[in-house]
Motif scaffolding. Structure first.
Motif, short mmCIF file in Angstrom:
data_model
loop_
_atom_site.label_atom_id
_atom_site.label_comp_id
_atom_site.label_asym_id
_atom_site.label_seq_id
_atom_site.Cartn_x
_atom_site.Cartn_y
_atom_site.Cartn_z
N SER A 10 -14.83 -18.02 2.70
CA SER A 10 -13.99 -16.89 3.10
C SER A 10 -12.74 -16.75 2.24
CB SER A 10 -13.58 -17.02 4.57
OG SER A 10 -12.81 -18.20 4.77
N ALA A 11 -12.56 -17.65 1.29
CA ALA A 11 -11.36 -17.62 0.46
C ALA A 11 -11.35 -16.38 -0.44
CB ALA A 11 -11.29 -18.88 -0.42
N GLU A 12 -10.17 -15.93 -0.79
CA GLU A 12 -10.02 -14.80 -1.69
C GLU A 12 -10.59 -15.15 -3.07
OE1 GLU A 12 -8.76 -11.62 -1.28
OE2 GLU A 12 -8.92 -12.14 0.84
N PRO A 13 -11.21 -14.20 -3.77
CA PRO A 13 -11.69 -14.47 -5.13
C PRO A 13 -10.54 -14.95 -6.02
CG PRO A 13 -12.53 -12.37 -4.33
CD PRO A 13 -11.51 -12.83 -3.34
N ARG A 14 -10.87 -15.85 -6.93
CA ARG A 14 -9.88 -16.39 -7.86
C ARG A 14 -10.19 -15.85 -9.26
NH1 ARG A 14 -12.33 -19.51 -5.08
NH2 ARG A 14 -13.52 -20.50 -6.75
N THR A 15 -9.19 -15.51 -10.01
CA THR A 15 -9.40 -14.97 -11.36
C THR A 15 -8.82 -15.92 -12.40
OG1 THR A 15 -7.36 -13.68 -11.28
CG2 THR A 15 -9.38 -12.60 -10.54
N THR A 16 -9.50 -15.98 -13.52
CA THR A 16 -9.10 -16.82 -14.64
C THR A 16 -9.33 -16.03 -15.92
OG1 THR A 16 -9.88 -18.78 -13.45
CG2 THR A 16 -9.46 -19.03 -15.81
N GLU A 17 -8.41 -16.16 -16.85
CA GLU A 17 -8.57 -15.51 -18.15
C GLU A 17 -9.32 -16.44 -19.10
OE1 GLU A 17 -7.74 -12.28 -18.63
OE2 GLU A 17 -7.26 -12.42 -16.48
N LEU A 18 -10.35 -15.91 -19.75
CA LEU A 18 -11.15 -16.66 -20.70
C LEU A 18 -10.95 -16.12 -22.11
CD1 LEU A 18 -14.61 -16.78 -18.84
CD2 LEU A 18 -12.66 -18.33 -18.57
#
Length: 291
Positions: A10-18
């Protein structure tokens, strides 16, 4: 409990820069055996077909590079997700799927969005499903689904998840080939971002129940896709649409892999075994879908 399935899913999506460039692509290709001799190419280092993997002037990108682009952040990010706190010594890679939305660029900057779609209860173990969706300024690039098997973390009363297995065709393979894994293959492959000491440190490997370090499952995954592309798809990496496998057994550096391939319309089914250990299964439920 180290895994809180409800919190994780249920956690919020996490974003990462690649970000990656030609050196990352070349290193990855070398880590999965580019430039090494095969039954089809006994002297491959300067073979034009092989230079497509190793020479920057004509480089193309094998779709399995998606698993390490940006330093392999999909796996690292997933294991640090809310609700997940596991011992690396208890972790094994259970399965991997890469779906390619368009050809991977040699150089790129993209945003990865990570979620945990499911955590399955297998009784004595848990399976964590990690999903990473990657897009750049021109739109979606690829989607990775990673299944992580964590020993000792089951029994929490959750859904057991899917258990169907893909049967091999009831006929002889259309092609059988072999790929040798160098003794230093894991040491080279880990430079692409998977620093788990299971693949390099003998003491850590013993703690995890192995008598010596094992090869990364994703290295075997890449070796296999390269063999399929080279032997069946005419070296055309852009023909690959998706690639899925289940990791059925370990590989030790220095071994040889036996690949059996069956051609079907729009797809290739593959079995990978270790002939030096009575054809012990290595990759199962393995399918490359292509144009």
């Amino acid at each position: 409990m180290p895994i809180d399935a409800v919190k994780a899913t249920s956690a919020e999506p996490r974003t990462t820069e690649l970000a990656w460039d030609h050196k990352d692509v070349q290193l990855y290709h070398l880590g999965i055996g580019a430039g090494a001799a095969t039954p089809e190419k006994p002297q491959p280092a300067t073979d034009p077909d092989e230079l497509r993997y190793t020479l920057e002037s004509g480089l193309h990108v094998l779709p399995s590079f998606a698993t390490v682009a940006g330093g392999g952040m999909a796996l690292a990010g997933g294991l640090s997700a809310p609700g997940i706190d596991v011992d690396l010594a208890a972790v094994l890679h259970g399965g991997q799927t890469v779906t390619v939305h368009r050809a991977l660029p040699v150089r790129g900057r993209a945003t990865q969005t990570s979620t945990v779609p499911a955590v399955y209860d297998k009784g004595k173990a848990a399976v964590i499903v990690l999903r990473s969706e990657v897009a750049d300024a021109d739109g979606p690039l690829w989607t990775c689904d990673t299944q992580i098997f964590v020993r000792g973390e089951g029994g929490f009363g959750g859904d057991r998840g899917p258990s169907a297995r893909l049967e091999l065709p009831d006929r002889a393979p259309d092609l059988t080939t072999e790929r040798h894994i160098r003794a230093d293959q894991a040491l080279l492959y880990r430079l692409s971002g998977d620093w788990n000491p299971l693949h390099a440190d003998p003491e850590f490997a013993r703690l995890a129940g192995f008598d010596r370090p094992i090869l990364h499952g994703l290295c075997t995954y890449g070796v296999t896709l390269k063999a399929v592309v080279d032997t069946v798809l005419g070296g055309e990496v852009a023909r690959v649409r998706s690639y899925a496998t289940r990791f059925a057994g370990v590989v030790f550096p220095g071994e040889t892999l036996r690949l059996r391939l069956w051609r079907e319309p729009g797809r290739i089914q593959v079995s990978v075994t270790a002939p030096g250990r009575d054809d012990a299964p290595v990759l199962a439920d393995t399918v490359v879908e292509h144009s």
